[in-house]
Design a protein around this motif. Structure first.
Motif, PDB file in Angstrom:
ATOM      1  N   MET A  94     -33.487 113.653   1.369  1.00 43.26           N
ATOM      2  CA  MET A  94     -32.551 114.774   1.359  1.00 43.26           C
ATOM      3  C   MET A  94     -33.270 116.086   1.040  1.00 43.26           C
ATOM      4  O   MET A  94     -33.002 117.124   1.649  1.00 43.26           O
ATOM      5  N   VAL A  95     -34.219 116.024   0.106  1.00 49.38           N
ATOM      6  CA  VAL A  95     -34.988 117.206  -0.264  1.00 49.38           C
ATOM      7  C   VAL A  95     -35.766 117.729   0.949  1.00 49.38           C
ATOM      8  O   VAL A  95     -35.786 118.928   1.234  1.00 49.38           O
ATOM      9  N   GLU A  96     -36.412 116.810   1.658  1.00 46.81           N
ATOM     10  CA  GLU A  96     -37.209 117.202   2.818  1.00 46.81           C
ATOM     11  C   GLU A  96     -36.323 117.761   3.934  1.00 46.81           C
ATOM     12  O   GLU A  96     -36.684 118.759   4.578  1.00 46.81           O
ATOM     13  N   ALA A  97     -35.169 117.131   4.144  1.00 50.90           N
ATOM     14  CA  ALA A  97     -34.268 117.587   5.203  1.00 50.90           C
ATOM     15  C   ALA A  97     -33.731 118.984   4.930  1.00 50.90           C
ATOM     16  O   ALA A  97     -33.571 119.801   5.848  1.00 50.90           O
ATOM     17  N   ALA A  98     -33.466 119.259   3.656  1.00 49.13           N
ATOM     18  CA  ALA A  98     -32.904 120.561   3.290  1.00 49.13           C
ATOM     19  C   ALA A  98     -33.989 121.603   3.031  1.00 49.13           C
ATOM     20  O   ALA A  98     -33.683 122.785   2.838  1.00 49.13           O
ATOM     21  N   PRO A 122     -32.485 115.170 -13.818  1.00 47.94           N
ATOM     22  CA  PRO A 122     -31.711 114.579 -12.734  1.00 47.94           C
ATOM     23  C   PRO A 122     -32.608 114.021 -11.630  1.00 47.94           C
ATOM     24  O   PRO A 122     -33.798 114.362 -11.534  1.00 47.94           O
ATOM     25  N   GLY A 123     -32.001 113.199 -10.762  1.00 48.35           N
ATOM     26  CA  GLY A 123     -32.764 112.555  -9.704  1.00 48.35           C
ATOM     27  C   GLY A 123     -33.485 113.524  -8.787  1.00 48.35           C
ATOM     28  O   GLY A 123     -34.666 113.331  -8.460  1.00 48.35           O
ATOM     29  N   LEU A 124     -32.799 114.564  -8.372  1.00 47.85           N
ATOM     30  CA  LEU A 124     -33.424 115.498  -7.451  1.00 47.85           C
ATOM     31  C   LEU A 124     -34.513 116.306  -8.146  1.00 47.85           C
ATOM     32  O   LEU A 124     -35.576 116.570  -7.577  1.00 47.85           O
ATOM     33  N   GLY A 125     -34.258 116.658  -9.387  1.00 49.79           N
ATOM     34  CA  GLY A 125     -35.279 117.340 -10.168  1.00 49.79           C
ATOM     35  C   GLY A 125     -36.494 116.445 -10.367  1.00 49.79           C
ATOM     36  O   GLY A 125     -37.640 116.911 -10.336  1.00 49.79           O
ATOM     37  N   TYR A 126     -36.242 115.147 -10.547  1.00 52.70           N
ATOM     38  CA  TYR A 126     -37.355 114.205 -10.684  1.00 52.70           C
ATOM     39  C   TYR A 126     -38.212 114.181  -9.423  1.00 52.70           C
ATOM     40  O   TYR A 126     -39.450 114.200  -9.497  1.00 52.70           O
ATOM     41  N   VAL A 127     -37.580 114.131  -8.273  1.00 55.70           N
ATOM     42  CA  VAL A 127     -38.330 114.103  -7.011  1.00 55.70           C
ATOM     43  C   VAL A 127     -39.221 115.341  -6.887  1.00 55.70           C
ATOM     44  O   VAL A 127     -40.394 115.252  -6.499  1.00 55.70           O
ATOM     45  N   LEU A 128     -38.675 116.497  -7.232  1.00 53.72           N
ATOM     46  CA  LEU A 128     -39.472 117.730  -7.174  1.00 53.72           C
ATOM     47  C   LEU A 128     -40.636 117.664  -8.169  1.00 53.72           C
ATOM     48  O   LEU A 128     -41.758 118.075  -7.856  1.00 53.72           O
ATOM     49  N   ALA A 129     -40.381 117.144  -9.369  1.00 53.79           N
ATOM     50  CA  ALA A 129     -41.425 117.044 -10.380  1.00 53.79           C
ATOM     51  C   ALA A 129     -42.502 116.046  -9.964  1.00 53.79           C
ATOM     52  O   ALA A 129     -43.697 116.252 -10.206  1.00 53.79           O
ATOM     53  N   ASN A 130     -42.070 114.971  -9.322  1.00 54.12           N
ATOM     54  CA  ASN A 130     -43.022 113.969  -8.844  1.00 54.12           C
ATOM     55  C   ASN A 130     -43.917 114.547  -7.753  1.00 54.12           C
ATOM     56  O   ASN A 130     -45.129 114.320  -7.731  1.00 54.12           O
ATOM     57  N   GLN A 131     -43.328 115.325  -6.859  1.00 54.27           N
ATOM     58  CA  GLN A 131     -44.100 115.967  -5.802  1.00 54.27           C
ATOM     59  C   GLN A 131     -45.050 117.018  -6.370  1.00 54.27           C
ATOM     60  O   GLN A 131     -46.179 117.159  -5.913  1.00 54.27           O
ATOM     61  N   LEU A 132     -44.585 117.737  -7.368  1.00 51.92           N
ATOM     62  CA  LEU A 132     -45.352 118.841  -7.917  1.00 51.92           C
ATOM     63  C   LEU A 132     -46.583 118.373  -8.687  1.00 51.92           C
ATOM     64  O   LEU A 132     -47.685 118.903  -8.502  1.00 51.92           O
ATOM     65  N   CYS A 133     -46.421 117.356  -9.549  1.00 55.33           N
ATOM     66  CA  CYS A 133     -47.567 116.977 -10.388  1.00 55.33           C
ATOM     67  C   CYS A 133     -47.635 115.497 -10.732  1.00 55.33           C
ATOM     68  O   CYS A 133     -48.482 115.095 -11.531  1.00 55.33           O
ATOM     69  N   GLY A 134     -46.752 114.672 -10.151  1.00 52.84           N
ATOM     70  CA  GLY A 134     -46.844 113.240 -10.417  1.00 52.84           C
ATOM     71  C   GLY A 134     -46.057 112.734 -11.604  1.00 52.84           C
ATOM     72  O   GLY A 134     -46.346 111.651 -12.124  1.00 52.84           O
ATOM     73  N   THR A 153     -36.134 101.553 -13.727  1.00 50.07           N
ATOM     74  CA  THR A 153     -36.088 101.949 -12.318  1.00 50.07           C
ATOM     75  C   THR A 153     -37.501 102.243 -11.825  1.00 50.07           C
ATOM     76  O   THR A 153     -38.454 102.217 -12.611  1.00 50.07           O
ATOM     77  N   THR A 154     -37.618 102.504 -10.534  1.00 53.53           N
ATOM     78  CA  THR A 154     -38.914 102.817  -9.926  1.00 53.53           C
ATOM     79  C   THR A 154     -38.790 104.058  -9.062  1.00 53.53           C
ATOM     80  O   THR A 154     -37.679 104.475  -8.690  1.00 53.53           O
ATOM     81  N   ASP A 155     -39.909 104.609  -8.717  1.00 61.04           N
ATOM     82  CA  ASP A 155     -39.941 105.796  -7.867  1.00 61.04           C
ATOM     83  C   ASP A 155     -39.272 105.541  -6.513  1.00 61.04           C
ATOM     84  O   ASP A 155     -38.598 106.416  -5.963  1.00 61.04           O
ATOM     85  N   ALA A 156     -39.411 104.329  -5.997  1.00 60.94           N
ATOM     86  CA  ALA A 156     -38.870 103.999  -4.671  1.00 60.94           C
ATOM     87  C   ALA A 156     -37.357 104.165  -4.610  1.00 60.94           C
ATOM     88  O   ALA A 156     -36.803 104.449  -3.539  1.00 60.94           O
ATOM     89  N   GLU A 157     -36.667 103.997  -5.734  1.00 66.58           N
ATOM     90  CA  GLU A 157     -35.207 104.128  -5.745  1.00 66.58           C
ATOM     91  C   GLU A 157     -34.762 105.564  -5.453  1.00 66.58           C
ATOM     92  O   GLU A 157     -33.589 105.799  -5.165  1.00 66.58           O
ATOM     93  N   TYR A 158     -35.680 106.492  -5.542  1.00 61.93           N
ATOM     94  CA  TYR A 158     -35.340 107.894  -5.318  1.00 61.93           C
ATOM     95  C   TYR A 158     -35.796 108.385  -3.942  1.00 61.93           C
ATOM     96  O   TYR A 158     -35.804 109.583  -3.678  1.00 61.93           O
ATOM     97  N   ASP A 159     -36.115 107.427  -3.054  1.00 66.57           N
ATOM     98  CA  ASP A 159     -36.512 107.810  -1.695  1.00 66.57           C
ATOM     99  C   ASP A 159     -35.374 108.500  -0.948  1.00 66.57           C
ATOM    100  O   ASP A 159     -35.601 109.396  -0.134  1.00 66.57           O
ATOM    101  N   PHE A 160     -34.131 108.066  -1.214  1.00 68.99           N
ATOM    102  CA  PHE A 160     -32.980 108.711  -0.576  1.00 68.99           C
ATOM    103  C   PHE A 160     -32.934 110.191  -0.947  1.00 68.99           C
ATOM    104  O   PHE A 160     -32.743 111.072  -0.109  1.00 68.99           O
ATOM    105  N   VAL A 161     -33.133 110.464  -2.207  1.00 72.46           N
ATOM    106  CA  VAL A 161     -33.125 111.846  -2.682  1.00 72.46           C
ATOM    107  C   VAL A 161     -34.305 112.607  -2.061  1.00 72.46           C
ATOM    108  O   VAL A 161     -34.169 113.763  -1.651  1.00 72.46           O
ATOM    109  N   ARG A 162     -35.447 111.937  -1.982  1.00 73.55           N
ATOM    110  CA  ARG A 162     -36.647 112.554  -1.395  1.00 73.55           C
ATOM    111  C   ARG A 162     -36.386 112.957   0.058  1.00 73.55           C
ATOM    112  O   ARG A 162     -36.775 114.042   0.502  1.00 73.55           O
TER     113      ARG A 162
END
Length: 376
Positions: free
Chosen positions: A363-367, A128-140, A352-361
């Motif tokens: 939200m992750v940071e805010a929460a 999922p999108g939010l899981g992707y953001v976490l995975a991207n932050q964790l190891c790229g 798609t691109t990583d930038a499309e998930y900035d909204f999710v990113r």
């Protein structure tokens, strides 16, 4: 004459004696010493030849029979359905690319992400999108495609409750028992969690059900007060306007009594409306699910689930697989694989691109959501 001869004889004798004396007076030559034996170093025994260390077999190439590409699916629905449908996809990709694939369903969303980071060169993850953001932050981990469902590349989280309950909006859920599939699920847990934090709502007991269908069943059976699952708008009859954000997300009230499973068991229809949200996943065991379970609210839109690659996945192999996936999405086999309603119901994929998930990113940071904090 005789005297002379005697004299001569005497002189000859004396000369003989003198000669003998001279000879005896000559120094006797020292005896020649026998040559000393040359010291010979004892011959060292040759050192034993070291056995040549066995050369490590070169690691099998990614995509070979000895090193298949891992295709990981999050456990958002029945694992048996995922494995069966995933095998159809893997076989199609193998035929198109020549690479070998291995399908698996890790025990949780977090386990899927951890596996991708642990095997950066050979993993593909449907996350999922939010899981992707976490995975991207964790190891790229890097996104390549997003799902298209019913013509849309976004989806929503929905809050479901018993239809005869007194709940009016999510504020009424404070202190109530919450059922969710997995703490790594974007629509099932992470987006609702962020919404609760933003609204200052603290739910009561939390119950990890194991998946979206299980969460719907938990509400249907009264095991939890509410649950959070994915929402996809219903397909509408010809001539009717498609659902828009802000409108009532549920089936029209006057059609609820008409909801029934189609003869082929593939759909849940209410009049001319086809149910596409998580409730449809339990249609066979609970054909009256729409009558018993209602949608209380939906979240803001979320970019659809991703197909992502491990952070060090070989570029050339990735390109071949990506092309094969685009072609596979056009086939009937796709509909029996990831496009199946009981699987992920992806009608297709879009780049798609990583930038499309900035909204999710954001939200992750805010929460303050992190992989380590999931479920805590």
């Amino acid at each position: 004459m005789q005297k002379k001869n005697s004299f001569v004889l005497v002189i000859a004798a004396l000369m003989t004696i003198a000669s003998m004396l001279l000879t005896s007076c000559q120094p006797t030559p020292a005896p020649t010493e026998a040559p000393k034996p040359t010291a010979v170093e004892p011959t060292k025994a040759p050192e034993p030849t070291k056995a040549t260390e066995p050369t490590k077999a070169a690691e099998a190439e990614v995509g070979s029979a000895g090193h298949p590409i891992k295709v990981l699916f999050v456990p958002s629905t029945d694992a048996n359905v995922i494995v069966t449908g995933g095998k159809i996809m893997a076989d199609a990709l193998e035929k198109a690319t020549g690479y070998k694939f291995e399908v698996s369903v890790p025990t949780s969303y977090a386990a899927t992400i951890e596996e991708m980071c642990a095997s950066p060169t050979d993993t593909i993850g449907f996350i999922p999108g939010l899981g992707y953001v976490l995975a991207n932050q964790l190891c790229g981990v890097d996104v390549a495609f997003k799902a298209v469902r019913y013509g849309s590349s976004v989806y929503w989280a929905e809050f479901i409750v018993k239809r005869d309950s007194d709940f009016k909006d999510i504020k009424d859920l404070a202190g109530k028992k919450w059922g969710y599939g997995d703490v790594g699920s974007t629509s099932g847990y992470l987006v609702p969690l962020a919404m609760f934090k933003e609204a200052g709502i603290e739910p009561g007991e939390k119950v990890a059900t194991g998946g979206h269908p299980q969460s719907v069943k938990a509400v249907y059976n009264g095991e939890v007060d509410f649950a959070t699952v994915f929402y996809t708008p219903p397909s509408v009859p010809e001539g009717k306007e498609a659902w828009k954000e802000g409108a009532d997300p549920d089936i029209p009230a006057d059609l609820i009594k008409e909801c029934k499973v189609t003869e082929d068991k593939k759909s849940l229809m209410c009049g001319g409306y086809k149910v596409n949200d998580a409730r449809a996943n339990i249609r066979e065991e609970a054909p009256d699910v729409i009558e018993k379970v209602k949608i209380l609210a939906v979240s803001p839109s979320i970019p659809n689930d991703t197909l992502s690659f491990g952070p060090k996945f070989p570029t050339d192999i990735r390109e071949k697989i990506s092309k094969a996936l685009i072609e596979f999405a056009k086939t009937d086999d796709w509909k029996n694989s990831i496009g199946k309603q009981d699987f992920y119901a992806w009608n297709g994929i879009a780049e798609t691109t990583d930038a499309e998930y900035d909204f999710v990113r954001t939200m992750v940071e805010a929460a303050g959501i992190t992989l380590e904090k999931l479920g805590k």
